[in-house]
Design an enzyme around this catalytic site. Sequence first.
Site, mmCIF file in Angstrom:
data_model
loop_
_atom_site.group_PDB
_atom_site.id
_atom_site.type_symbol
_atom_site.label_atom_id
_atom_site.label_comp_id
_atom_site.label_asym_id
_atom_site.label_seq_id
_atom_site.Cartn_x
_atom_site.Cartn_y
_atom_site.Cartn_z
ATOM 1 N N ARG A 32 -0.424 -2.124 -2.690
ATOM 2 C CA ARG A 32 0.856 -2.820 -2.596
ATOM 3 C C ARG A 32 1.164 -3.510 -3.920
ATOM 4 O O ARG A 32 0.278 -4.141 -4.520
ATOM 5 C CB ARG A 32 0.804 -3.839 -1.465
ATOM 6 C CG ARG A 32 2.049 -4.746 -1.382
ATOM 7 C CD ARG A 32 1.620 -6.178 -1.423
ATOM 8 N NE ARG A 32 2.741 -7.114 -1.321
ATOM 9 C CZ ARG A 32 2.615 -8.417 -1.463
ATOM 10 N NH1 ARG A 32 1.428 -8.951 -1.690
ATOM 11 N NH2 ARG A 32 3.661 -9.211 -1.396
ATOM 12 N N ARG A 69 14.662 -19.428 -4.253
ATOM 13 C CA ARG A 69 13.574 -19.965 -5.077
ATOM 14 C C ARG A 69 14.095 -21.064 -5.991
ATOM 15 O O ARG A 69 15.288 -21.125 -6.298
ATOM 16 C CB ARG A 69 12.919 -18.861 -5.913
ATOM 17 C CG ARG A 69 12.039 -17.936 -5.084
ATOM 18 C CD ARG A 69 11.250 -16.953 -5.921
ATOM 19 N NE ARG A 69 10.337 -16.180 -5.091
ATOM 20 C CZ ARG A 69 9.081 -16.509 -4.816
ATOM 21 N NH1 ARG A 69 8.572 -17.611 -5.358
ATOM 22 N NH2 ARG A 69 8.334 -15.771 -4.037
ATOM 23 N N LYS A 213 9.392 -6.453 6.769
ATOM 24 C CA LYS A 213 8.561 -7.654 6.795
ATOM 25 C C LYS A 213 9.235 -8.716 7.667
ATOM 26 O O LYS A 213 10.379 -9.096 7.431
ATOM 27 C CB LYS A 213 8.347 -8.176 5.368
ATOM 28 C CG LYS A 213 7.560 -7.212 4.493
ATOM 29 C CD LYS A 213 7.539 -7.640 3.041
ATOM 30 C CE LYS A 213 6.721 -8.899 2.818
ATOM 31 N NZ LYS A 213 6.625 -9.218 1.364
ATOM 32 N N THR A 271 -1.309 -11.816 5.160
ATOM 33 C CA THR A 271 -1.339 -13.199 4.669
ATOM 34 C C THR A 271 -2.606 -13.962 5.068
ATOM 35 O O THR A 271 -2.896 -14.144 6.244
ATOM 36 C CB THR A 271 -0.114 -14.024 5.131
ATOM 37 O OG1 THR A 271 1.074 -13.250 4.953
ATOM 38 C CG2 THR A 271 -0.001 -15.290 4.293
#
Length: 490
Positions: A32, A69, A213, A271
């Site tokens: 990934r 962000r 996701k 995660t």
Amino acid sequence: MKQTKIVASISDRRCDVDFIRKLFFAGMNVVRMNTAHATEEGIREIVKNVRTVSPHIALMIDTKGPEVRTTGVSEPISYKTGDVVKIFGRPEMDSSHDIINLSYVDITRDVKVGDDMLFDDGALDMKVLENNGPMLVAQVQNDGVLGAHKSVNVPGEHIDLPTLTEKDKRNIMLAIELDIDFIAHSFVRSAADVKVVQKMLDEHKSDIKIISKIENQEGVDNIEEIIDASYGIMIARGDLGIEVPIETIPGIQRRIIRMCVQRQKPVIVATQMLHTMIDNPRPTRAEVTDIANAIFYRTDALMLSGETASGKYPVEAVQTMARIAEQAEQDKLTANDIDPLEGCEEMEQRLFLAQTAIDATKKLGVKGIITDSETGRTARALSSFRGPVPVLAICYKEKTQRWLNLSYGVIPVYQKEQITGQAVFYAALRMLRQKGYVGEEDKIAYLSGSFGEGGGTTFVEINKVKDVFNKSYQFHLPDHVDVESEPDRS
């Protein structure tokens, strides 16, 4: 050998051929690439080196999706509880102690007084006191440090961002050019988000598969339509654990895995699986249990992030995960199996024959299953039953072989030459015998098709291994290759 697949995140700062080869032999199935950090040149380098190690390792690239962000800072900023900060949507300006600028211009439109704004995966909490047009005023709720370009989450609020950023679009075009296998699309909120990516792939005649996701409450609320629109699902527990009450994560994880298994869609749990191994050579007992529980829930794959991208013990992390997986697969209880046929209003023939082959492993002592396919759908149907024996899938496309690297229990093998169905079966059986999966006295099941291209899976045949190789045995398998030609985005 483990049946659970391992996805490992690779950084362009550490992606040499020898390193990737070590991860591959340790048990990695998919590489990934995180586009939040890698440059285009870095992605090209990773792809080149992975292909040098093996053309059979699958490649996955992230989009960043609709995320917010912070902007850059000259140096990390320290905050104390009670500090008051002004927040603006000004992506072109750096941040300072008193003024934090965000990448999302319209942040004040979507955030209300009383909302908590969580920075850097929840490490720093600020509560909104005022919303004054272009500016928010917030109070710091805990001591912490804020660096550059950190994540911003506002639990409970819908942030009205576009599905794809311009950078995402450039990275998708790069993925198409490099013939990457999967796009892991971040912060998917509904099937509409998936369709935006699919439309772009269709316009460029790309067969890249979309892994959605799940990272926020909207994604959880719309999970059924997202699964139906996607090739597979990643349960991205980092942002998800910030966006929803953290105590709900195990239940959400379990429900999503069940839905994916019932729809024969690959599912990845991600995660902090071995987070302590970023800095330490051994995992905690809780991490070992976390991995085992994901397998007990029947996940297809597990993902390592910082452990392999930047950690001190990347190879050891993959080896550790592989060992835990292999043991958990032996320890799992059949009473907790998920029935892919549950709730099926109309069973398709492929799934019925897959169930028959899996039942044969339990009732007739079949020790291995062989199938051949162009799309991989039959192999995924077999995988969904999480059977006790390996499924050897002979793939007539290299891409199919790599796509099946996300399916539990499937050993995908690329067959370059399209030889006859009988020859494929013989070659696959020899491989299982040479690797010690089956012996001369064992039984083997074979799923294939009788009508060639487009005919799909039409039969399952069960034979004793020694009888198949007995020249006097009259073998009745169809003498051609089964090619499933229908499009397969699911």
